[in-house]
Design an enzyme around this catalytic site. Structure first.
Site, PDB file in Angstrom:
ATOM      1  N   ARG A  95       7.516   3.397   2.948  1.00 23.72           N
ATOM      2  CA  ARG A  95       6.779   4.346   3.389  1.00 23.72           C
ATOM      3  C   ARG A  95       7.447   4.771   4.978  1.00 23.72           C
ATOM      4  O   ARG A  95       7.496   3.450   5.675  1.00 23.72           O
ATOM      5  CB  ARG A  95       5.233   4.143   3.645  1.00 23.72           C
ATOM      6  CG  ARG A  95       4.400   4.950   4.684  1.00 23.72           C
ATOM      7  CD  ARG A  95       3.167   4.579   4.580  1.00 23.72           C
ATOM      8  NE  ARG A  95       2.610   5.094   3.267  1.00 23.72           N
ATOM      9  CZ  ARG A  95       1.371   5.140   3.121  1.00 23.72           C
ATOM     10  NH1 ARG A  95       0.159   5.009   4.064  1.00 23.72           N
ATOM     11  NH2 ARG A  95       0.625   5.583   1.913  1.00 23.72           N
TER      12      ARG A  95
ATOM     13  N   ARG B 208      -4.277   1.107   0.805  1.00 28.41           N
ATOM     14  CA  ARG B 208      -4.008   1.017  -0.649  1.00 28.41           C
ATOM     15  C   ARG B 208      -2.704   0.953  -1.134  1.00 28.41           C
ATOM     16  O   ARG B 208      -2.494   0.576  -2.053  1.00 28.41           O
ATOM     17  CB  ARG B 208      -4.619   2.698  -0.909  1.00 28.41           C
ATOM     18  CG  ARG B 208      -6.186   2.539  -1.219  1.00 28.41           C
ATOM     19  CD  ARG B 208      -6.538   4.021  -1.017  1.00 28.41           C
ATOM     20  NE  ARG B 208      -6.389   4.118   0.622  1.00 28.41           N
ATOM     21  CZ  ARG B 208      -7.330   3.757   1.299  1.00 28.41           C
ATOM     22  NH1 ARG B 208      -8.474   3.124   1.015  1.00 28.41           N
ATOM     23  NH2 ARG B 208      -6.860   3.882   2.817  1.00 28.41           N
ATOM     24  N   THR B 209      -1.801   1.886  -0.612  1.00 27.20           N
ATOM     25  CA  THR B 209      -0.521   1.949  -1.422  1.00 27.20           C
ATOM     26  C   THR B 209       0.422   0.643  -1.219  1.00 27.20           C
ATOM     27  O   THR B 209       0.807   0.115  -2.195  1.00 27.20           O
ATOM     28  CB  THR B 209       0.296   3.124  -0.545  1.00 27.20           C
ATOM     29  OG1 THR B 209      -0.524   4.375  -0.437  1.00 27.20           O
ATOM     30  CG2 THR B 209       1.439   3.582  -1.242  1.00 27.20           C
TER      31      THR B 209
ATOM     32  N   LYS C 121      14.567  -2.786  17.008  1.00 27.64           N
ATOM     33  CA  LYS C 121      15.628  -3.144  17.636  1.00 27.64           C
ATOM     34  C   LYS C 121      16.570  -2.133  17.498  1.00 27.64           C
ATOM     35  O   LYS C 121      17.833  -2.221  18.164  1.00 27.64           O
ATOM     36  CB  LYS C 121      16.381  -4.293  17.505  1.00 27.64           C
ATOM     37  CG  LYS C 121      15.481  -5.666  17.506  1.00 27.64           C
ATOM     38  CD  LYS C 121      15.985  -6.907  16.602  1.00 27.64           C
ATOM     39  CE  LYS C 121      15.269  -7.889  16.681  1.00 27.64           C
ATOM     40  NZ  LYS C 121      15.693  -8.927  15.409  1.00 27.64           N
TER      41      LYS C 121
ATOM     42  N   HIS D  47       3.869  12.353  -1.160  1.00 29.18           N
ATOM     43  CA  HIS D  47       3.428  10.904  -1.411  1.00 29.18           C
ATOM     44  C   HIS D  47       3.238  10.813  -3.021  1.00 29.18           C
ATOM     45  O   HIS D  47       2.283  10.840  -3.626  1.00 29.18           O
ATOM     46  CB  HIS D  47       1.886  10.943  -0.835  1.00 29.18           C
ATOM     47  CG  HIS D  47       1.314   9.429  -0.971  1.00 29.18           C
ATOM     48  ND1 HIS D  47       1.895   8.351  -1.731  1.00 29.18           N
ATOM     49  CD2 HIS D  47       0.468   8.962  -0.362  1.00 29.18           C
ATOM     50  CE1 HIS D  47       1.271   7.339  -1.430  1.00 29.18           C
ATOM     51  NE2 HIS D  47       0.385   7.579  -0.382  1.00 29.18           N
TER      52      HIS D  47
HETATM   53  N1   CP Z   1      -3.790   7.131  -0.163  1.00 27.01           N
HETATM   54  C1   CP Z   1      -3.149   6.307   0.506  1.00 27.01           C
HETATM   55  O1   CP Z   1      -1.978   6.573   0.906  1.00 27.01           O
HETATM   56  O2   CP Z   1      -3.746   5.312   1.323  1.00 27.01           O
HETATM   57  P1   CP Z   1      -2.845   4.169   2.518  1.00 27.01           P
HETATM   58  O3   CP Z   1      -2.675   4.992   3.532  1.00 27.01           O
HETATM   59  O4   CP Z   1      -4.126   3.449   2.625  1.00 27.01           O
HETATM   60  O5   CP Z   1      -1.801   3.696   1.623  1.00 27.01           O
END
Ligand code: CP
Length: 304
Positions: free
Chosen positions: A97, A47-48, A76, A125
């Site tokens: 991320r 999603r993100t 590396k 998040h």
């Molecule tokens: N909600 C969420 O962070 O989903 P993903 O891990 O798929 O990005």
């Protein structure tokens, strides 16, 4: 960035922009023409990452990046600080991320372009929280005066930590934390709520509290954060939201979930009008469009 990098007023402006994007998508189709978003994902995501990419593409921008640390020079031994200095030469904005808590913040300190925290370890998040807040505001018309139950893995669930942090600024919020003892919300969060005199309860049984809730925020047990498989297996199906449980909930209670789902919501709940988690995904695109525009200082009519 974190949700608290924005004041309540700035968040309202962001959500107003997201709602305008929702109803006037054509107006924004070239707003980011010539701009590039880098998605640097050292941890898996559906999603993100894809919603950030969709957001940029829907505004006429371009995207580049990596979806796996193994396909980047991190494999590396390159540091996040060095990587972001490269990315700053290639793109205008970056969503990152990382499995290490604080890594996107370290990157932001070395970057000449905006760096958005797209999830850092078990910590925060923020853009999921923006998604959650926009969903709540859009579907209920307000961001205060409700009781929200957060259920599941409240220890490792970074979406939960960010959401509590953001909602505690709104009046009339009561939190009910529903988790097994081993997955309780961290003490630093409950201590902060106590200091701010924000009401909360901690319970183990969902059945005992579901009738009180205006929102139920379900979460997955975070397999990837457990130190041993045995504990994960013991706890993974602790909560399963099914029709029997939903029969005790208010007629207008909404069920949210950051997704991905494993077993914690039975699939037949998807047809219940109170299931809002797929609508939440759609709001995630609008709010990320609004965030990109805001961070690139879109002023309406002028390209970002
Ligand atoms: N909600 C969420 O962070 O989903 P993903 O891990 O798929 O990005």
């Amino acid at each position: 960035m974190s949700p608290l990098d924005f004041s309540v007023e700035e968040l309202e402006n962001l959500f107003d922009l997201a709602n305008d994007i929702e109803v006037n998508q054509d107006k924004y189709q070239d707003a980011c023409a010539g701009k590039i978003l880098a998605t640097c994902f050292y941890e898996p995501s559906t999603r993100t990452r894809l919603s950030f990419e969709s957001a940029m593409l829907r505004m006429g921008g371009s995207v580049l990046g990596f979806s796996d640390a193994g396909s980047s020079s991190a494999s590396k031994g390159e540091s996040v600080s060095d990587t972001i200095r490269m990315i700053s030469c290639y793109a205008n904005i970056c969503a990152m991320r990382h499995h290490k808590e604080g890594a996107p913040m370290v990157a932001a300190g070395k970057s000449s372009i905006p760096v958005i925290n797209a999830g850092d370890g078990g910590h925060q998040h923020p853009t999921q929280t923006l998604t959650d807040l926009l969903t709540i505001r859009s579907l209920k018309g307000r961001l205060g005066n409700f009781t929200i139950g957060l259920c599941g893995d409240l220890k490792f669930g970074r979406t939960v930590h960010s959401l509590i942090h953001a909602l505690e600024r709104y009046a009339g919020i009561k939190f009910i934390f529903i988790s097994p003892e081993e997955l309780r919300v961290p003490d630093y969060i409950t201590d902060s709520l106590k200091n701010k005199k924000i009401p909360f309860e901690e319970v183990i049984r969902l059945d005992d509290v579901i009738s009180q809730l205006d929102f139920l925020y379900m979460t997955r047990v975070q397999k990837e954060r457990f130190f041993n498989e045995e504990d994960y297996v013991r706890l993974k199906d602790f909560y399963i939201l099914d029709k029997a449980k939903m029969s005790n909930a208010k007629a207008d209670m909404l069920v949210l979930h950051p997704l991905p789902r494993v077993n914690e919501i039975a699939v037949d709940i998807d047809e219940d009008p109170r299931a809002a988690y797929f609508r939440q995904v759609q709001y995630g695109v609008y709010v990320r469009m609004a965030l990109i525009l805001t961070l690139l200082e879109y002023t309406g009519g002028i390209k970002c």
